[in-house]
Motif scaffolding. Sequence first.
Motif, PDB file in Angstrom:
ATOM      1  N   ALA A  30       0.831  -1.206   0.000  1.00  0.00           N
ATOM      2  CA  ALA A  30       0.000   0.000   0.000  1.00  0.00           C
ATOM      3  C   ALA A  30       0.869   1.261   0.000  1.00  0.00           C
ATOM      4  O   ALA A  30       0.549   2.239  -0.685  1.00  0.00           O
ATOM      5  CB  ALA A  30      -0.922  -0.002   1.223  1.00  0.00           C
ATOM      6  N   TYR A  31       1.948   1.215   0.773  1.00  0.00           N
ATOM      7  CA  TYR A  31       2.861   2.364   0.779  1.00  0.00           C
ATOM      8  C   TYR A  31       3.447   2.579  -0.604  1.00  0.00           C
ATOM      9  O   TYR A  31       3.489   3.707  -1.102  1.00  0.00           O
ATOM     10  CB  TYR A  31       3.985   2.162   1.792  1.00  0.00           C
ATOM     11  N   ARG A  32       3.915   1.497  -1.247  1.00  0.00           N
ATOM     12  CA  ARG A  32       4.561   1.656  -2.541  1.00  0.00           C
ATOM     13  C   ARG A  32       3.579   2.167  -3.591  1.00  0.00           C
ATOM     14  O   ARG A  32       3.927   3.014  -4.428  1.00  0.00           O
ATOM     15  CB  ARG A  32       5.202   0.338  -2.974  1.00  0.00           C
ATOM     16  N   ARG A  33       2.334   1.697  -3.559  1.00  0.00           N
ATOM     17  CA  ARG A  33       1.351   2.210  -4.519  1.00  0.00           C
ATOM     18  C   ARG A  33       1.131   3.705  -4.318  1.00  0.00           C
ATOM     19  O   ARG A  33       1.121   4.474  -5.279  1.00  0.00           O
ATOM     20  CB  ARG A  33       0.015   1.466  -4.363  1.00  0.00           C
ATOM     21  N   ALA A  34       0.964   4.108  -3.063  1.00  0.00           N
ATOM     22  CA  ALA A  34       0.732   5.523  -2.775  1.00  0.00           C
ATOM     23  C   ALA A  34       1.966   6.353  -3.118  1.00  0.00           C
ATOM     24  O   ALA A  34       1.842   7.479  -3.636  1.00  0.00           O
ATOM     25  CB  ALA A  34       0.353   5.704  -1.310  1.00  0.00           C
ATOM     26  N   ARG A  35       3.140   5.790  -2.825  1.00  0.00           N
ATOM     27  CA  ARG A  35       4.369   6.534  -3.112  1.00  0.00           C
ATOM     28  C   ARG A  35       4.557   6.703  -4.610  1.00  0.00           C
ATOM     29  O   ARG A  35       5.009   7.765  -5.078  1.00  0.00           O
ATOM     30  CB  ARG A  35       5.582   5.806  -2.508  1.00  0.00           C
ATOM     31  N   ASN A  36       4.247   5.695  -5.401  1.00  0.00           N
ATOM     32  CA  ASN A  36       4.372   5.812  -6.843  1.00  0.00           C
ATOM     33  C   ASN A  36       3.381   6.828  -7.412  1.00  0.00           C
ATOM     34  O   ASN A  36       3.696   7.555  -8.361  1.00  0.00           O
ATOM     35  CB  ASN A  36       4.184   4.451  -7.510  1.00  0.00           C
ATOM     36  N   GLU A  37       2.176   6.870  -6.832  1.00  0.00           N
ATOM     37  CA  GLU A  37       1.215   7.894  -7.247  1.00  0.00           C
ATOM     38  C   GLU A  37       1.775   9.280  -6.964  1.00  0.00           C
ATOM     39  O   GLU A  37       1.665  10.198  -7.789  1.00  0.00           O
ATOM     40  CB  GLU A  37      -0.111   7.700  -6.507  1.00  0.00           C
ATOM     41  N   LEU A  38       2.366   9.439  -5.786  1.00  0.00           N
ATOM     42  CA  LEU A  38       2.962  10.718  -5.429  1.00  0.00           C
ATOM     43  C   LEU A  38       4.142  11.036  -6.338  1.00  0.00           C
ATOM     44  O   LEU A  38       4.320  12.194  -6.765  1.00  0.00           O
ATOM     45  CB  LEU A  38       3.410  10.693  -3.968  1.00  0.00           C
ATOM     46  N   LEU A  39       4.952  10.040  -6.652  1.00  0.00           N
ATOM     47  CA  LEU A  39       6.110  10.251  -7.510  1.00  0.00           C
ATOM     48  C   LEU A  39       5.678  10.759  -8.883  1.00  0.00           C
ATOM     49  O   LEU A  39       6.327  11.643  -9.456  1.00  0.00           O
ATOM     50  CB  LEU A  39       6.914   8.961  -7.644  1.00  0.00           C
ATOM     51  N   ALA A  40       4.591  10.225  -9.402  1.00  0.00           N
ATOM     52  CA  ALA A  40       4.075  10.702 -10.689  1.00  0.00           C
ATOM     53  C   ALA A  40       3.714  12.185 -10.607  1.00  0.00           C
ATOM     54  O   ALA A  40       4.001  12.967 -11.519  1.00  0.00           O
ATOM     55  CB  ALA A  40       2.875   9.879 -11.124  1.00  0.00           C
ATOM     56  N   GLU A  41       3.090  12.574  -9.498  1.00  0.00           N
ATOM     57  CA  GLU A  41       2.738  13.984  -9.318  1.00  0.00           C
ATOM     58  C   GLU A  41       3.985  14.842  -9.172  1.00  0.00           C
ATOM     59  O   GLU A  41       4.041  15.985  -9.664  1.00  0.00           O
ATOM     60  CB  GLU A  41       1.833  14.151  -8.098  1.00  0.00           C
ATOM     61  N   GLU A  42       5.007  14.325  -8.496  1.00  0.00           N
ATOM     62  CA  GLU A  42       6.256  15.076  -8.341  1.00  0.00           C
ATOM     63  C   GLU A  42       6.937  15.288  -9.698  1.00  0.00           C
ATOM     64  O   GLU A  42       7.504  16.356  -9.954  1.00  0.00           O
ATOM     65  CB  GLU A  42       7.184  14.346  -7.368  1.00  0.00           C
ATOM     66  N   ILE A  43       6.889  14.272 -10.540  1.00  0.00           N
ATOM     67  CA  ILE A  43       7.460  14.400 -11.883  1.00  0.00           C
ATOM     68  C   ILE A  43       6.705  15.462 -12.672  1.00  0.00           C
ATOM     69  O   ILE A  43       7.301  16.301 -13.364  1.00  0.00           O
ATOM     70  CB  ILE A  43       7.454  13.046 -12.604  1.00  0.00           C
ATOM     71  N   GLU A  44       5.378  15.438 -12.577  1.00  0.00           N
ATOM     72  CA  GLU A  44       4.574  16.451 -13.269  1.00  0.00           C
ATOM     73  C   GLU A  44       4.862  17.850 -12.732  1.00  0.00           C
ATOM     74  O   GLU A  44       4.914  18.823 -13.484  1.00  0.00           O
ATOM     75  CB  GLU A  44       3.080  16.129 -13.121  1.00  0.00           C
ATOM     76  N   LEU A  45       5.052  17.943 -11.409  1.00  0.00           N
ATOM     77  CA  LEU A  45       5.385  19.231 -10.819  1.00  0.00           C
ATOM     78  C   LEU A  45       6.723  19.733 -11.335  1.00  0.00           C
ATOM     79  O   LEU A  45       6.867  20.919 -11.681  1.00  0.00           O
ATOM     80  CB  LEU A  45       5.424  19.115  -9.295  1.00  0.00           C
ATOM     81  N   ARG A  46       7.716  18.864 -11.391  1.00  0.00           N
ATOM     82  CA  ARG A  46       9.024  19.252 -11.935  1.00  0.00           C
ATOM     83  C   ARG A  46       8.882  19.766 -13.364  1.00  0.00           C
ATOM     84  O   ARG A  46       9.475  20.787 -13.738  1.00  0.00           O
ATOM     85  CB  ARG A  46       9.972  18.056 -11.902  1.00  0.00           C
ATOM     86  N   ARG A  47       8.078  19.089 -14.154  1.00  0.00           N
ATOM     87  CA  ARG A  47       7.891  19.508 -15.536  1.00  0.00           C
ATOM     88  C   ARG A  47       7.172  20.852 -15.612  1.00  0.00           C
ATOM     89  O   ARG A  47       7.492  21.695 -16.458  1.00  0.00           O
ATOM     90  CB  ARG A  47       7.110  18.435 -16.296  1.00  0.00           C
ATOM     91  N   HIS A  48       6.216  21.051 -14.725  1.00  0.00           N
ATOM     92  CA  HIS A  48       5.500  22.320 -14.735  1.00  0.00           C
ATOM     93  C   HIS A  48       6.412  23.466 -14.306  1.00  0.00           C
ATOM     94  O   HIS A  48       6.355  24.568 -14.875  1.00  0.00           O
ATOM     95  CB  HIS A  48       4.271  22.260 -13.817  1.00  0.00           C
ATOM     96  N   ILE A  49       7.250  23.216 -13.302  1.00  0.00           N
ATOM     97  CA  ILE A  49       8.210  24.241 -12.876  1.00  0.00           C
ATOM     98  C   ILE A  49       9.105  24.633 -14.046  1.00  0.00           C
ATOM     99  O   ILE A  49       9.390  25.819 -14.262  1.00  0.00           O
ATOM    100  CB  ILE A  49       9.048  23.736 -11.691  1.00  0.00           C
ATOM    101  N   GLU A  50       9.535  23.665 -14.837  1.00  0.00           N
ATOM    102  CA  GLU A  50      10.396  23.978 -15.978  1.00  0.00           C
ATOM    103  C   GLU A  50       9.625  24.734 -17.061  1.00  0.00           C
ATOM    104  O   GLU A  50      10.150  25.656 -17.682  1.00  0.00           O
ATOM    105  CB  GLU A  50      11.017  22.708 -16.548  1.00  0.00           C
ATOM    106  N   ARG A  51       8.357  24.378 -17.278  1.00  0.00           N
ATOM    107  CA  ARG A  51       7.556  25.119 -18.252  1.00  0.00           C
ATOM    108  C   ARG A  51       7.419  26.585 -17.840  1.00  0.00           C
ATOM    109  O   ARG A  51       7.500  27.493 -18.673  1.00  0.00           O
ATOM    110  CB  ARG A  51       6.175  24.479 -18.415  1.00  0.00           C
TER     111      ARG A  51
END
Length: 242
Positions: A30-51
């Motif tokens: 359960a932790y890993r599923r939630a962490r991977n969901e969060l990681l996807a959002e972190e990647i999107e955030l990084r991309r948005h910061i660069e945009r």
Amino acid sequence: MTDVHASSQTLKPARQLAEQPPRFPGESAAYRRARNELLAEEIELRRHIERVAVQRRALPPGGVVPEDYRFEGEAGPVTLAQMFGDHDTLVTYNWMFGPQRARPCPMCTSLLSAYDGEMPDILQRVAFAVIGRAPIEKLVAFKKERGWRHLRLYSSGGNTFNRDYAAEDPSGDDNPALNVFTRSDGIVRHFWAEEMGPATADPGQDPRGAPDPMPLWTILDMTPGGRGSDWYPKLEYPGTPR
């Protein structure tokens, strides 16, 4: 640096990049599923910061600075143009330390303490000036008390810089402000300013930039307790060095 707008069609989906197997001792599925969901959002955030950074760099020329403001520096008088030194970009921070204050703003001081350590690196790329309305002697005395080594301090007590670029009322409270100026062919222009103030704050949150310029909050945002709602930095803590 690659322009994200030009390469966005070739980026792998964030959720694909975020698919990680268990990584740490004792973590549950359960932790890993939630962490991977969060990681996807972190990647999107990084991309948005660069945009956003790409969009910021593409701003058209800003307004020509109305005058070559004269400041009192640690080594004597200096103008805004002289603050650039050999660089074509100047970053200024308006320190909330006006003549009416006995002590400076703790929040500003926390930020500047972090910047002092980074300043040798920052100064490889741009010039950086810390500007307050208090007399230069008062600014320098606190710099020595705090142990700052690299910040370059200037008093704007004799000009209208703070009013023009930090929206300060000379008879009222200080405002913090980050500004960026450019110089080309002898002409100094305003490039960008932090404009996310109280009017843009979301309910229940303090005004903050995006990304937030304070390393303190970046670290606390990674913790379970976050920033908290009733705590701010102090100038001093019992039993700890300044």
